[in-house]
Design a protein around this motif. Structure first.
Motif, short mmCIF file in Angstrom:
data_model
loop_
_atom_site.label_atom_id
_atom_site.label_comp_id
_atom_site.label_asym_id
_atom_site.label_seq_id
_atom_site.Cartn_x
_atom_site.Cartn_y
_atom_site.Cartn_z
N HIS A 52 0.86 -1.19 0.00
CA HIS A 52 0.00 0.00 0.00
C HIS A 52 0.90 1.25 0.00
N TYR A 64 -9.20 -0.24 -0.71
CA TYR A 64 -8.46 0.82 -1.38
C TYR A 64 -8.69 0.77 -2.88
N SER A 67 -5.01 1.60 -7.66
CA SER A 67 -3.86 2.47 -7.92
C SER A 67 -3.13 2.88 -6.64
N ASP A 68 -3.73 2.59 -5.48
CA ASP A 68 -3.05 2.87 -4.21
C ASP A 68 -2.00 1.82 -3.90
N TYR A 153 0.34 5.21 -11.46
CA TYR A 153 -0.44 4.76 -10.30
C TYR A 153 -0.60 5.90 -9.29
N GLN A 154 0.49 6.61 -9.05
CA GLN A 154 0.46 7.70 -8.07
C GLN A 154 -0.47 8.82 -8.53
N SER A 157 -4.10 7.52 -8.14
CA SER A 157 -4.45 7.49 -6.72
C SER A 157 -4.72 8.90 -6.20
N HIS A 161 -8.44 10.19 -4.67
CA HIS A 161 -8.61 10.57 -3.27
C HIS A 161 -8.64 12.08 -3.02
N GLU A 227 -11.17 5.38 -11.16
CA GLU A 227 -9.86 5.08 -11.73
C GLU A 227 -9.94 4.95 -13.26
#
Length: 258
Positions: A52, A64, A67-68, A153-154, A157, A161, A227
């Motif tokens: 994670h 989650y 992508s987290d 991914y970051q 994410s 969020h 996502e």
């Protein structure tokens, strides 16, 4: 004190034995093609785990966004948590010539006598002195192809969020939630497990939006729809062909397997 810590550890262990976590972890590993995104190793001889990148209090490990998380081998996962000496991310501070083999390399498993002391620093590990051979290994830049994927991914994410979502209704009275990215809009229709999304693109200097097709995503969670919608938008507006191809592949993997 010891009793409460043991109880907490037992509770965490049960979470990671939960069927929901196992299914979630399998999705992450499948998305990453069953390889460690740090060292690119895979295969039957490699133990893969799911890491994670963020932690949200009160959420179970499987609640989650995909992508987290990212796939790491057991060794890289331990290094990520500071349990094993990192093998990347070090900065060279200084080099001292001892005029003889009077120093000792402090890298774990080495301990060789050294003449040139290389003082290096890692933000999570601190300072260490190593020799000429180990310095090349520890301070090399991360050239893994997966670096671009981790960055995506970051970004995904962060959008999932950090973006603000509002509620509105279509002219026909159909409710939807929407969020803006740059000057574009993502709309998500329906309820949990019965979602669809639509992109509204806007060119600079133009007042109206260009609405795209409504993409149906049955049996997908709200998090996953966010996502997939973001990935679609990024791929649509990107001018970088390599990035577009990466996002297309990621979209196909997530939609088909999740």
């Amino acid at each position: 004190m010891y009793s409460s810590q043991k109880t907490e550890m037992d509770g965490q262990r049960k979470l990671y034995l939960n069927k929901n976590w196992m299914l979630f972890a399998e999705k992450v590993k499948h998305r990453d093609k069953w390889k460690c995104l740090q060292c690119a190793r895979g295969g039957d001889h490699v133990i893969l785990q799911v890491h994670h990148d963020i932690y949200i209090p009160g959420k179970a490990p499987w609640e989650y966004a995909l992508s987290d998380c990212r796939t790491l081998c057991k060794g890289c996962h331990a290094r990520e948590h500071g349990l094993i000496e990192p093998n990347r991310g070090w900065t060279l501070i200084s080099i001292d010539d001892l005029d003889g083999l009077d120093g000792t390399c402090q890298r774990k498993g080495c301990n060789a006598p050294i003449r040139y002391e290389h003082l290096i620093y890692h933000p999570q590990w601190g300072y260490m002195v190593v020799g000429s051979t180990c310095i090349e290994y520890l301070t090399q830049e991360d050239r893994l192809l997966s670096g671009n994927l981790i960055k995506q991914y970051q970004n995904i994410s962060k959008f999932v969020h950090k973006s603000n979502w509002s509620t509105d209704f279509t002219k026909q009275g159909k409710p939807y939630i929407y969020s803006k990215y740059q000057h574009h809009i993502i709309r998500i229709y329906g309820k949990e497990g019965q979602h669809s999304f639509q992109l509204a693109l806007k060119k600079k200097g133009v007042k109206w939006y260009d609405f795209g097709n409504v993409i149906q995503l049955p049996r997908k969670s709200t998090l996953l729809v966010k996502e997939l919608a973001y990935i679609t938008l990024k791929g649509t507006i990107s001018d970088n062909e390599e990035e577009k191809e990466l996002l297309r592949n990621l979209y196909r993997e997530l939609r088909a397997y999740s």
